[in-house]
Design a protein around this motif. Structure first.
Motif, PDB file in Angstrom:
ATOM      1  N   VAL A  49      26.559  -7.835 -21.290  1.00 44.22           N
ATOM      2  CA  VAL A  49      26.660  -9.162 -20.664  1.00 44.22           C
ATOM      3  C   VAL A  49      25.572  -9.335 -19.611  1.00 44.22           C
ATOM      4  CG1 VAL A  49      28.102 -10.660 -19.239  1.00 44.22           C
ATOM      5  CG2 VAL A  49      29.107  -9.430 -21.161  1.00 44.22           C
ATOM      6  N   ASP A  50      25.447  -8.359 -18.712  1.00 41.61           N
ATOM      7  CA  ASP A  50      24.430  -8.447 -17.663  1.00 41.61           C
ATOM      8  C   ASP A  50      23.033  -8.417 -18.274  1.00 41.61           C
ATOM      9  OD1 ASP A  50      23.384  -8.615 -15.116  1.00 41.61           O
ATOM     10  OD2 ASP A  50      24.431  -6.859 -14.349  1.00 41.61           O
ATOM     11  N   GLY A  51      22.858  -7.613 -19.327  1.00 44.98           N
ATOM     12  CA  GLY A  51      21.558  -7.576 -19.998  1.00 44.98           C
ATOM     13  C   GLY A  51      21.177  -8.923 -20.579  1.00 44.98           C
ATOM     14  N   TRP A  52      22.159  -9.624 -21.142  1.00 52.20           N
ATOM     15  CA  TRP A  52      21.904 -10.953 -21.700  1.00 52.20           C
ATOM     16  C   TRP A  52      21.590 -11.957 -20.585  1.00 52.20           C
ATOM     17  CZ3 TRP A  52      25.491 -15.244 -21.530  1.00 52.20           C
ATOM     18  CH2 TRP A  52      25.077 -16.344 -22.271  1.00 52.20           C
ATOM     19  N   LEU A  53      22.322 -11.855 -19.477  1.00 46.62           N
ATOM     20  CA  LEU A  53      22.121 -12.803 -18.377  1.00 46.62           C
ATOM     21  C   LEU A  53      20.799 -12.619 -17.643  1.00 46.62           C
ATOM     22  CD1 LEU A  53      25.703 -12.783 -16.826  1.00 46.62           C
ATOM     23  CD2 LEU A  53      24.619 -14.679 -18.046  1.00 46.62           C
ATOM     24  N   THR A  54      20.306 -11.375 -17.589  1.00 48.30           N
ATOM     25  CA  THR A  54      19.133 -11.094 -16.753  1.00 48.30           C
ATOM     26  C   THR A  54      17.878 -10.737 -17.534  1.00 48.30           C
ATOM     27  OG1 THR A  54      19.742  -8.756 -16.517  1.00 48.30           O
ATOM     28  CG2 THR A  54      20.588 -10.285 -14.859  1.00 48.30           C
ATOM     29  N   LYS A  55      17.925 -10.806 -18.869  1.00 47.43           N
ATOM     30  CA  LYS A  55      16.751 -10.411 -19.657  1.00 47.43           C
ATOM     31  C   LYS A  55      15.534 -11.217 -19.219  1.00 47.43           C
ATOM     32  CE  LYS A  55      18.018 -13.467 -23.362  1.00 47.43           C
ATOM     33  NZ  LYS A  55      19.043 -13.572 -24.330  1.00 47.43           N
ATOM     34  N   LEU A  56      14.457 -10.541 -19.012  1.00 50.71           N
ATOM     35  CA  LEU A  56      13.252 -11.192 -18.490  1.00 50.71           C
ATOM     36  C   LEU A  56      12.634 -12.169 -19.489  1.00 50.71           C
ATOM     37  CD1 LEU A  56      11.628  -8.175 -16.615  1.00 50.71           C
ATOM     38  CD2 LEU A  56      12.833 -10.144 -15.626  1.00 50.71           C
ATOM     39  N   SER A  57      12.905 -11.983 -20.779  1.00 49.34           N
ATOM     40  CA  SER A  57      12.315 -12.880 -21.780  1.00 49.34           C
ATOM     41  C   SER A  57      12.936 -14.280 -21.742  1.00 49.34           C
ATOM     42  CB  SER A  57      12.474 -12.285 -23.181  1.00 49.34           C
ATOM     43  OG  SER A  57      13.848 -12.132 -23.497  1.00 49.34           O
ATOM     44  N   ALA A  58      14.200 -14.393 -21.334  1.00 49.96           N
ATOM     45  CA  ALA A  58      14.862 -15.697 -21.233  1.00 49.96           C
ATOM     46  C   ALA A  58      16.042 -15.569 -20.274  1.00 49.96           C
ATOM     47  CB  ALA A  58      15.317 -16.162 -22.605  1.00 49.96           C
ATOM     48  N   PRO A  59      15.743 -15.411 -18.993  1.00 46.07           N
ATOM     49  CA  PRO A  59      16.839 -15.156 -18.044  1.00 46.07           C
ATOM     50  C   PRO A  59      17.711 -16.379 -17.792  1.00 46.07           C
ATOM     51  CG  PRO A  59      14.784 -15.436 -16.859  1.00 46.07           C
ATOM     52  CD  PRO A  59      14.445 -15.453 -18.332  1.00 46.07           C
ATOM     53  N   ILE A  60      18.993 -16.114 -17.637  1.00 46.61           N
ATOM     54  CA  ILE A  60      19.934 -17.137 -17.203  1.00 46.61           C
ATOM     55  C   ILE A  60      20.100 -17.014 -15.693  1.00 46.61           C
ATOM     56  CG2 ILE A  60      22.344 -17.898 -17.348  1.00 46.61           C
ATOM     57  CD1 ILE A  60      22.206 -16.919 -20.325  1.00 46.61           C
ATOM     58  N   VAL A  61      20.180 -15.771 -15.243  1.00 44.22           N
ATOM     59  CA  VAL A  61      20.230 -15.475 -13.808  1.00 44.22           C
ATOM     60  C   VAL A  61      18.857 -14.961 -13.407  1.00 44.22           C
ATOM     61  CG1 VAL A  61      21.309 -14.068 -12.020  1.00 44.22           C
ATOM     62  CG2 VAL A  61      22.679 -14.900 -13.949  1.00 44.22           C
ATOM     63  N   ILE A  62      18.274 -15.594 -12.425  1.00 41.67           N
ATOM     64  CA  ILE A  62      16.928 -15.222 -11.991  1.00 41.67           C
ATOM     65  C   ILE A  62      16.994 -14.659 -10.573  1.00 41.67           C
ATOM     66  CG2 ILE A  62      14.610 -16.076 -11.508  1.00 41.67           C
ATOM     67  CD1 ILE A  62      15.197 -18.309 -13.586  1.00 41.67           C
ATOM     68  N   TYR A  63      16.432 -13.474 -10.406  1.00 43.89           N
ATOM     69  CA  TYR A  63      16.392 -12.817  -9.106  1.00 43.89           C
ATOM     70  C   TYR A  63      15.007 -12.975  -8.502  1.00 43.89           C
ATOM     71  CZ  TYR A  63      20.676 -10.462 -10.504  1.00 43.89           C
ATOM     72  OH  TYR A  63      21.962 -10.186 -10.894  1.00 43.89           O
ATOM     73  N   ASP A  64      14.952 -13.184  -7.222  1.00 44.78           N
ATOM     74  CA  ASP A  64      13.681 -13.169  -6.514  1.00 44.78           C
ATOM     75  C   ASP A  64      13.310 -11.704  -6.340  1.00 44.78           C
ATOM     76  OD1 ASP A  64      11.542 -13.268  -4.779  1.00 44.78           O
ATOM     77  OD2 ASP A  64      12.422 -14.845  -3.538  1.00 44.78           O
ATOM     78  N   GLU A  65      12.312 -11.258  -7.073  1.00 43.59           N
ATOM     79  CA  GLU A  65      11.959  -9.842  -7.119  1.00 43.59           C
ATOM     80  C   GLU A  65      11.612  -9.250  -5.749  1.00 43.59           C
ATOM     81  OE1 GLU A  65      12.411  -7.785  -9.685  1.00 43.59           O
ATOM     82  OE2 GLU A  65      13.191  -9.492 -10.790  1.00 43.59           O
ATOM     83  N   LYS A  66      11.231 -10.088  -4.803  1.00 40.24           N
ATOM     84  CA  LYS A  66      10.917  -9.528  -3.484  1.00 40.24           C
ATOM     85  C   LYS A  66      12.190  -9.098  -2.744  1.00 40.24           C
ATOM     86  CE  LYS A  66      10.669 -13.914  -1.035  1.00 40.24           C
ATOM     87  NZ  LYS A  66       9.793 -14.976  -0.605  1.00 40.24           N
ATOM     88  N   HIS A  67      13.362  -9.475  -3.268  1.00 34.15           N
ATOM     89  CA  HIS A  67      14.631  -9.097  -2.649  1.00 34.15           C
ATOM     90  C   HIS A  67      15.360  -7.988  -3.398  1.00 34.15           C
ATOM     91  CE1 HIS A  67      14.369 -12.215   0.308  1.00 34.15           C
ATOM     92  NE2 HIS A  67      14.155 -13.117  -0.641  1.00 34.15           N
ATOM     93  N   THR A  68      14.711  -7.422  -4.417  1.00 33.40           N
ATOM     94  CA  THR A  68      15.315  -6.329  -5.172  1.00 33.40           C
ATOM     95  C   THR A  68      14.414  -5.104  -5.099  1.00 33.40           C
ATOM     96  OG1 THR A  68      14.261  -6.810  -7.290  1.00 33.40           O
ATOM     97  CG2 THR A  68      16.324  -7.983  -6.807  1.00 33.40           C
ATOM     98  N   SER A  69      14.924  -3.985  -5.610  1.00 33.59           N
ATOM     99  CA  SER A  69      14.119  -2.763  -5.648  1.00 33.59           C
ATOM    100  C   SER A  69      13.039  -2.856  -6.720  1.00 33.59           C
ATOM    101  CB  SER A  69      15.011  -1.556  -5.929  1.00 33.59           C
ATOM    102  OG  SER A  69      15.552  -1.655  -7.244  1.00 33.59           O
ATOM    103  N   GLY A  70      13.210  -3.760  -7.669  1.00 36.14           N
ATOM    104  CA  GLY A  70      12.267  -3.873  -8.778  1.00 36.14           C
ATOM    105  C   GLY A  70      12.610  -2.957  -9.941  1.00 36.14           C
ATOM    106  N   ILE A  71      13.632  -2.114  -9.776  1.00 32.37           N
ATOM    107  CA  ILE A  71      14.050  -1.214 -10.845  1.00 32.37           C
ATOM    108  C   ILE A  71      15.034  -1.963 -11.733  1.00 32.37           C
ATOM    109  CG2 ILE A  71      15.187   0.965 -11.398  1.00 32.37           C
ATOM    110  CD1 ILE A  71      14.345   1.897  -8.545  1.00 32.37           C
ATOM    111  N   ARG A  72      14.705  -2.053 -13.009  1.00 35.64           N
ATOM    112  CA  ARG A  72      15.556  -2.744 -13.981  1.00 35.64           C
ATOM    113  C   ARG A  72      15.776  -1.827 -15.170  1.00 35.64           C
ATOM    114  NH1 ARG A  72      15.832  -8.453 -14.432  1.00 35.64           N
ATOM    115  NH2 ARG A  72      15.213  -9.485 -12.513  1.00 35.64           N
TER     116      ARG A  72
END
Length: 109
Positions: A49-72
């Motif tokens: 579920v999380d993989g589908w929501l956050t996949k970089l190719s077509a994200p539904i949930v978008i994170y501001d990468e400057k606020h994450t560790s960048g590890i996916r």
């Protein structure tokens, strides 16, 4: 500062739940096989579920990468999602186990 917006609260949530169990509640939940089986079940649903929501190719949930560790990993899931998920589910289980213990104590008095 990179990672503080989402990473730091995720790590704090994990530490807070660990302290809650190891210093306050002391339910013994981490020693129970049923707990670890439940974590496998949670991951079994969280990953697709999380993989589908956050996949970089077509994200539904978008994170501001400057606020994450960048590890996916895996499937472009920010590792912070696993930290928050573990903390949330574990805190709920800890409070449930503690509540059951208190109810049993009240019934016997």
């Amino acid at each position: 500062m990179t990672g503080l917006g989402y990473t730091l609260p995720a790590v704090v949530a994990v530490v807070a739940v660990l302290v809650l169990e190891l210093r306050v509640l002391r339910t013994g939940l981490f020693r129970r096989p049923a707990y670890w089986i439940s974590m496998v079940i949670v991951l079994g649903f969280q990953i697709p579920v999380d993989g589908w929501l956050t996949k970089l190719s077509a994200p539904i949930v978008i994170y501001d990468e400057k606020h994450t560790s960048g590890i996916r990993y895996p499937f472009d899931i920010p590792v912070e999602d696993f930290l928050f998920g573990w903390a949330m589910v574990t805190a709920a289980l800890l409070l449930w186990v503690r509540g059951r213990s208190r109810n049993r104590d009240e019934e016997t008095t």
